[in-house]
Design an enzyme around this catalytic site. Structure first.
Site, PDB file in Angstrom:
ATOM      1  N   GLN A  17     -55.137  -5.277  31.984  1.00  0.00           N
ATOM      2  CA  GLN A  17     -54.960  -6.964  32.017  1.00  0.00           C
ATOM      3  C   GLN A  17     -55.763  -7.654  33.136  1.00  0.00           C
ATOM      4  OE1 GLN A  17     -50.846  -7.934  31.049  1.00  0.00           O
ATOM      5  NE2 GLN A  17     -51.121 -10.188  31.350  1.00  0.00           N
ATOM      6  N   PHE A  18     -56.835  -8.058  32.573  1.00  0.00           N
ATOM      7  CA  PHE A  18     -57.780  -8.607  33.285  1.00  0.00           C
ATOM      8  C   PHE A  18     -56.999  -9.769  34.230  1.00  0.00           C
ATOM      9  CE2 PHE A  18     -58.942 -11.083  29.832  1.00  0.00           C
ATOM     10  CZ  PHE A  18     -59.430 -12.498  30.267  1.00  0.00           C
ATOM     11  N   THR A  19     -56.112 -10.303  33.489  1.00  0.00           N
ATOM     12  CA  THR A  19     -55.441 -11.730  34.021  1.00  0.00           C
ATOM     13  C   THR A  19     -54.810 -11.485  35.491  1.00  0.00           C
ATOM     14  OG1 THR A  19     -53.703 -11.667  32.467  1.00  0.00           O
ATOM     15  CG2 THR A  19     -55.528 -12.887  31.658  1.00  0.00           C
TER      16      THR A  19
END
Length: 147
Positions: free
Chosen positions: A78-80
């Site tokens: 989850q790069f966010t």
């Protein structure tokens, strides 16, 4: 590496309507590789998460680790989690590692959990995923590899 650990009764991740990873009682772990991460810091974060005492013992107290509780893990990239919201209303994600590096570190993280004896499944790196979970508690903990 940044991680959000959620104690779950169950969790699964779907891609294109098909379940590609799941876990029963254990942890849903959302992870984001950061630019300065290396294999050692990822290994250290996996070990810390494996030892976090967030699972109930026979007295109902949070005294057991994921390993001790015989729980399983679902790891989702989850790069966010690297979102920078300090300017304006649109988050920036330059704090996340480059995709090729992030994929390597994400897979290494999942393998480290497996090496620690935890049954571990994953999402699909870079895919549009739908994550379903039943949060247990709820218990949700945020960690960075430098903590």
């Amino acid at each position: 590496m940044r991680a959000v650990v959620q104690r779950v009764a169950q969790a699964r991740v779907d891609v294109d309507g098909e379940t590609i990873g799941s876990c029963d009682a254990g942890a849903l772990i959302l992870v984001c590789a950061m630019p300065d991460d290396d294999l050692d810091c990822v290994r250290g974060l996996a070990a810390k998460i494996a030892k976090l005492r967030i699972f109930k013992d026979e007295a109902g107290k949070m005294n057991l680790s994921l390993v001790q509780s015989a729980g399983s893990a679902l790891v989702v990239s989850q790069f966010t989690l690297a979102a920078d919201t300090s300017r304006g209303n649109r988050p920036g994600f330059s704090g996340a590692a480059k995709p090729d590096d992030a994929r390597t570190l994400y897979l290494h993280f999942a393998n480290c959990l497996r090496d620690l004896g935890i049954t571990t499944e994953t999402g699909k790196f870079g895919a549009d995923m739908q994550v379903h979970l039943v949060n247990d508690g709820p218990v949700t903990i945020w960690l960075d590899s430098d903590t």
